[in-house]
Scaffold this active site. Structure first.
Site, short mmCIF file in Angstrom:
data_model
loop_
_atom_site.label_atom_id
_atom_site.label_comp_id
_atom_site.label_asym_id
_atom_site.label_seq_id
_atom_site.Cartn_x
_atom_site.Cartn_y
_atom_site.Cartn_z
CG ASP A 48 -5.44 -33.22 7.29
OD1 ASP A 48 -5.68 -33.62 8.44
OD2 ASP A 48 -5.95 -32.22 6.75
CD GLU A 79 -2.45 -30.07 7.48
OE1 GLU A 79 -2.23 -31.28 7.51
OE2 GLU A 79 -3.03 -29.50 6.54
CE1 TYR A 136 -4.08 -1.48 -0.37
CE2 TYR A 136 -3.44 -2.87 1.48
CZ TYR A 136 -4.29 -2.59 0.43
OH TYR A 136 -5.33 -3.40 0.16
#
Lengths: 797, 367
Positions: B252, B200, B102
């Site tokens: 996972d 995770e 920005y």
């Protein structure tokens, strides 16, 4: 006789012919020693020139100015001055062409029409002023055309004074409306494009168009060639037949046409005989074992010639006939004649024409099988011989799948037709075709057979192949000229004979350079290209297509491109949509050539002018009004090739222009980015200001020219950062002090205290060249570089 | 306990950046085309560093050069960014990557402004590589990743508001201790932990904390929050290197999670220049392994096309070219199934802490 004497005399021969030479001497054309006098030389030259006059037309007259004079309103006064005395053939209308030529007009119809139109609308005669080079006075005529006889009449004929040294001026007053004024202006403008050698002026009450010459080079005089047999129409052919000096068709063909020698003439005549006389059907003679015994048949009709002579005669006719595989009626007649002559001599008996005719008739009956052998008139057996012959032919010609009964039926009907076709069985191909059709139709109708077009065609071919060409001499030229149908047969025969294409060197194209010059002077554009194709032939007429393109500049880019069409240097104004030229231009994918073409077809919408010129001894128009060129495939293909050739140049121009534009854009962009970057770098690193020109030149792959000074020594460096070698010419202008050159490869010229140092250097891609000289320190310099586009050059000196 | 080589002073970082700008300056001054060489940041250009046992960039380089408009523009932005960073370091301020994006809007030259945050992020990475100064030392930080640690660890953190001593089990709530952007400001004081367990998903982390796994097994539970941030990876490495704790990773059972393990263990492709600093090559994978899916008969989802592609691409990834991973990935491609950590709940909420983890950690020799 006079002509040949005069020609011989002019050739330097001594002429002797009592009465004629005396007359010539009396007329002062020959002197006492029978040598030609000056008067004869002059006269002869005049005659030759007059001959030339009748053969030229307006095509090559440089149109000098078209000028409108004041009142009455809207009356045009058209002047057409010629440059030499031989150009004025407006007074006498040509007799029509017996030769063909690549020219604006052919027969003087245009000028007659112009005179007639002015006379009808304004009631005033055409006023003609003419002065040949070197003559003291000008001739003045007033001419009208007698509308009853369509002959020109000269009303006034007088000498006058004229401010021009030579030329012809025609004044025609005519009425017209001015709605189509734009077209008139376009016509003048377009005429100027294809006649860059001419200066054309149009003066109107409120406008003045003037088009200066772009070249002093006059177009080549076109050569007349005799017409090609494939390029004439029936009317022309009849006219030629009437006008020729030849008696025989062969002489006529060889004398009046190009590319016709004795062999070709014979081929044409053979085809002509086939068409005019037809052929005679040739049948198999009966074999010895067959019941149609030729010898018996002949013997029966010969009476009172003595037994020996009769026997030998009939025996020999039969033997000679057996040697033939097939025999036609005229061959049989000849054969009988030969045998009769022999036998006459041997036996001292006279075989008169009656006997001979009877013998021929009897033998022919035996051949065709129509003879009344055994004295019976048996209809079913009447054409037995013919039928089996025809059957064999038809069976051979038609498909094996055909039902044998149907083939039999067809053969039977055909045989009956031949039998009824006169004694000699002489038929044209059309007649044979009719026999085949009728027989086939009947067989289809009664026997439920089918004979398609192919079967009929093959049957016809088989029959026509065995037919013999007749020995009759063709009718003489006079006869053919008098009978339109016969002339038409000759024309057809000419067209179906293979003949070498006509010569093409009789054409005079404008040439690509002059087309470009013409476009350049009439259109304000950025780019011009033109192309001239090699000569080509369609029918019997040679032709050349030329194309030109102009692009950019002041041309209108929002509307469709202008398509200028020309035939033999004449602008075509009307029927644009019906013209082959327009069709071809529309079919081309102009997007391939970087032109804007909405929808990918049609005339491109871009700032372009597309011109096409067709030069030919006979431009094929769609109609007699000569508005549009007909869609002849050979011509269309040449138009396309010519336009594409010019368009390819346009494409590479546009491509280059685009890449230059991209280069400029890149340069502009970098020219804002890099200085900002340099400034920021200076700020961040807290170092002195940067000069980034050299970096910029390398980035742009430019050729960089830099000057370094070390005391008196000056060094110019040419650094080539591009990917191709650069050939540049550097000019350094030194002011204030005289430079001394270290090496002698530059030329130095001094002018008003300034020294022009010039080098020509070639720098390979990635290389640099250094040029050095010395000059005292207070001198000023200025370097300029040529041979490379500005976009690709950075001068840092 | 932090090592000196890992920290760079403001002045040093600033000088490195200015040197970079000086290189560009010299190129201009010589009349050359300014350019900058950067290693190609692709899978094809990472090589295994035998000494450090991590994956680093190979020899392939790409050139940013002012020869093209886009190249010139990138260099311009780099120079503007260098200017900004140098000033930031002068004033001892810091900013986030998003703020830099920005901030560029305020630069007067539109050509120098960033078109997207991806562009400014990758430019910072470029500068990091070329100047050999870490982003953290430019005082550039990412948005807060929110990753946390829970377990028996006592630390001292150097914050802008003074030193803080924190025990990551006793002084924190259930959320745990939040890892700061620059974990090099942390000093390890004391620990009774036996090993590090990186998790995770947040759900599984909360399950472990609720079940008191950290207390029961003296584990440091590090929440990775998906693909771990640099700070999380750095902290994990320090826990291993400085406290000598074994590191395990629990994710996972799908290709994307293997990459999470990969970036903890081998380093990521985008930050391969910092692998020595971020990667923990000794980290071990707990699961869910494709093998577990079969052995524990876990509930599964079918592999999608993108899963299959990702697995196949992993087979070509030099980081996964080990016997273990080839076997597991090929097994998964064969069974065409994947499972989440939470699928263990199909055997009850305590199954993971009572059965699965003890079994797996036992097999791995950690417990």
């Amino acid at each position: 006789m006079y002509q040949s004497l005069i020609e011989d005399a002019l050739d330097g021969q001594h002429v002797e012919k009592p009465r004629y030479v005396h007359d010539l001497t009396e007329m002062g054309l020959l002197d006492d020693s029978h040598r030609p006098t000056g008067k004869l030389h002059d006269l002869w030259a005049t005659v030759q020139r007059l001959h030339g006059v009748t053969e030229t037309d307006m095509c090559l007259l440089p149109v000098k100015s078209v000028e409108a004079v004041d009142p009455p309103e809207y009356v045009y006064d058209i002047s057409v001055p010629g440059s030499t005395g031989c150009d004025e053939n407006f007074v006498v209308v040509n007799d029509g062409a017996l030769s063909v030529k690549n020219s604006r007009g052919q027969q003087g119809i245009g000028i007659s029409a112009a005179v007639l139109y002015s006379q009808l609308t304004s009631g005033k005669p055409a006023k003609i002023t003419s002065r040949t080079k070197g003559s003291d006075e000008a001739e003045y005529f007033e001419l009208i055309i007698d509308t009853d006889t369509n002959e020109p009449e000269i009303d006034v004929e007088e000498t006058t004074t004229w401010d021009r040294t030579h030329g012809t001026r025609i004044e025609l007053e005519m009425e017209g409306n001015m709605r189509a004024r734009t077209q008139l202006h376009d016509y003048i403008k377009h005429t100027a494009v294809v006649n860059p050698h001419a200066r054309i002026e149009l003066r109107e009450p409120d406008a003045h168009i003037k088009s200066e010459r772009a070249t002093d080079q006059l177009p080549d005089e076109t050569e007349e060639i005799r017409p090609h047999p494939h390029g004439v129409e029936l009317g022309t052919l009849i006219k030629m037949l009437e006008a020729t000096d030849s008696y025989s068709v062969s002489g006529f063909l060889q004398g009046e046409f190009t590319r016709v020698g004795a062999t070709t003439a014979d081929k044409v005549i053979d085809n002509f005989r086939d068409r005019h006389y037809g052929r005679e059907m040739a049948w198999r003679p009966p074999g010895a074992h067959e019941d149609a015994d030729v010898a018996d048949a002949v013997e029966r009709v010969v009476a009172n010639k003595g037994a020996d002579a009769t026997a030998e005669f009939s025996q020999r006719v039969a033997e000679a006939l057996a040697d033939y595989e097939r025999v036609a009626y005229h061959e049989l007649a000849e054969l009988v004649d030969d045998v009769a002559d022999d036998v006459e001599e041997k036996y001292d008996k006279t075989f008169g024409s009656t006997v001979r005719e009877k013998a021929v008739e009897a033998a022919w009956s035996a051949v065709t099988g129509t003879g009344e052998h055994d004295g019976e008139d048996d209809a079913s057996d009447g054409v037995e011989q013919l039928r089996s012959d025809v059957y064999a032919l038809v069976d051979e010609a038609t498909s094996t799948r055909k039902d044998d009964a149907h083939v039999q039926g067809l053969a039977e009907r055909l045989a009956a037709k031949f039998d009824g076709a006169g004694e000699t069985h002489r038929l044209t191909r059309a007649e044979v075709r009719e026999f085949v059709d009728r027989s086939a139709d009947a067989t289809e109708e009664y026997d439920d057979a089918t004979f398609g077009e192919t079967a009929r065609e093959k049957t016809l071919d088989a029959l026509w192949d065995i037919a013999r060409r007749v020995p009759d001499d063709p009718p003489n030229v006079g006869t053919i000229a008098g009978e339109r149908d016969t002339a038409s047969d000759l024309l057809e025969a000419m067209r179906e004979t293979d003949i070498i294409s006509p010569p093409t060197d009789c054409l005079a194209p404008i040439t690509d350079d002059l087309i470009e010059a013409g476009l350049r002077k009439e259109f304000d554009a950025d780019f011009y290209a033109a192309s001239t194709r090699e000569a080509s032939v369609h029918g019997g007429d040679p032709f050349i297509v030329e194309a030109g393109l102009a692009y950019g500049g002041e041309l209108e880019s929002e509307s469709s491109a202008d398509v200028l069409r020309f035939a033999n240097r004449v602008p075509l104004v009307y029927q644009r949509g019906a013209c082959a030229t327009t069709d071809v231009v529309k079919q081309i994918n102009w997007r391939n050539y970087n032109l804007n073409q909405p929808g990918g077809s049609g005339i491109p919408t871009d700032a372009a002018v597309i011109m096409v010129h067709i030069a030919s001894t006979n431009v094929p128009f769609t109609s007699e009004s000569k508005d549009a060129v007909a869609n002849i495939p050979e011509i269309e293909s040449e138009i396309e090739l010519a336009v594409r050739e010019a368009a390819r140049e346009l494409k590479s121009y546009l491509k280059k222009r685009r890449s230059m534009q991209q280069r400029r854009e890149k340069q502009d962009k970098l020219a804002t980015i890099l200085p900002e970057m340099a400034e920021k770098l200076t700020e961040v690193t807290d170092r002195p200001q940067l000069d980034i020109d050299d970096s910029l030149a390398r980035i742009m792959n430019n050729v960089l020219v830099e000057r370094d000074r070390d005391g008196d020594a000056v060094e110019l460096t040419v650094e080539n950062n591009s990917d191709r070698s650069a050939d540049v010419e550097l000019t350094e202008i030194v002011a204030g002090a005289e430079p001394t050159l270290a090496n002698g490869d530059a030329s130095v010229v001094e002018m008003d205290g300034e020294w022009f140092l010039k080098w020509s250097v070639s720098v390979a891609s990635g290389d640099a060249a250094t040029l050095t000289y010395e000059v005292s320190e207070d001198a000023d310099f200025d370097v300029s570089v040529e041979g490379i586009e500005d976009e690709k050059l950075t001068i840092n000196a | 306990m932090s090592t000196d080589s890992d920290t760079t002073t403001n002045a040093e970082a600033r000088d490195q950046l200015i040197d970079l700008a000086a290189d560009f300056y010299d190129q201009f001054a010589e009349g050359d085309v300014p350019s900058m060489q950067i290693p190609t940041r692709t899978k094809a250009n990472i090589v295994f560093d035998e000494d450090e046992h991590v994956w680093v960039y190979g020899d392939r380089e790409s050139t940013r050069s002012a020869k093209t408009i886009s190249g010139a523009q990138k260099l311009l932005k780099a120079v503007y960014t260098i200017d900004f960073l140098a000033e930031q370091l002068d004033q001892d301020r810091s900013s986030t990557l998003r703020e830099l994006y920005y901030l560029s809007e305020s630069w007067d030259l539109t050509e120098a402004q960033f078109a997207s945050q991806d562009e400014s992020n990758s430019l910072i990475e470029d500068l990091e590589i070329v100047s050999e100064v870490k982003r953290e030392d430019f005082h550039m930080r990412p948005e807060e990743s929110g990753a946390t640690v829970m377990g028996p660890l006592h630390i001292r953190e150097q914050t802008r508001r003074g030193e803080r001593e924190i025990h990551c089990q006793e002084d924190v709530g259930e959320g745990g201790y939040q890892i700061p952007n620059n974990p090099d400001t942390i000093e390890f004081l004391d620990t009774s932990a036996e090993f590090v367990l990186c998790v995770e998903t947040g759900g599984m982390r909360d399950r472990l904390v609720e079940n008191g796994f950290d207390e029961a097994y003296d584990a440091l539970v590090v929440h990775l929050k998906g693909q771990p941030a640099r700070a999380t990876r750095r902290l994990t490495k320090r826990l291993h290197d400085e406290l000598d704790l074994p590191v395990t990773v629990f994710t996972d059972g799908d290709p994307w999670s293997y990459r999470i393990y990969g970036s903890v263990s081998y380093g990521s492709i985008k930050s391969a220049h910092l692998s020595e600093y971020l990667a923990t090559p000794e980290a071990e994978f707990i699961g869910i392994q494709p093998e577990d899916i079969v052995d524990y008969e876990l509930p599964t989802d079918p592999l999608g096309d993108s899963d299959v592609n990702a697995l196949e691409s992993e087979l070509e990834d030099p980081r996964f070219q080990t016997d273990y991973w080839e076997e597991q990935i090929e097994l998964q491609l064969e069974i065409e199934k994947k499972s989440e950590q939470q699928s263990l709940a199909s055997y009850g909420l305590d199954f993971v802490t009572d059965t699965y983890l003890p079994e797996r950690l036992g097999e791995m020799g950690v417990l």
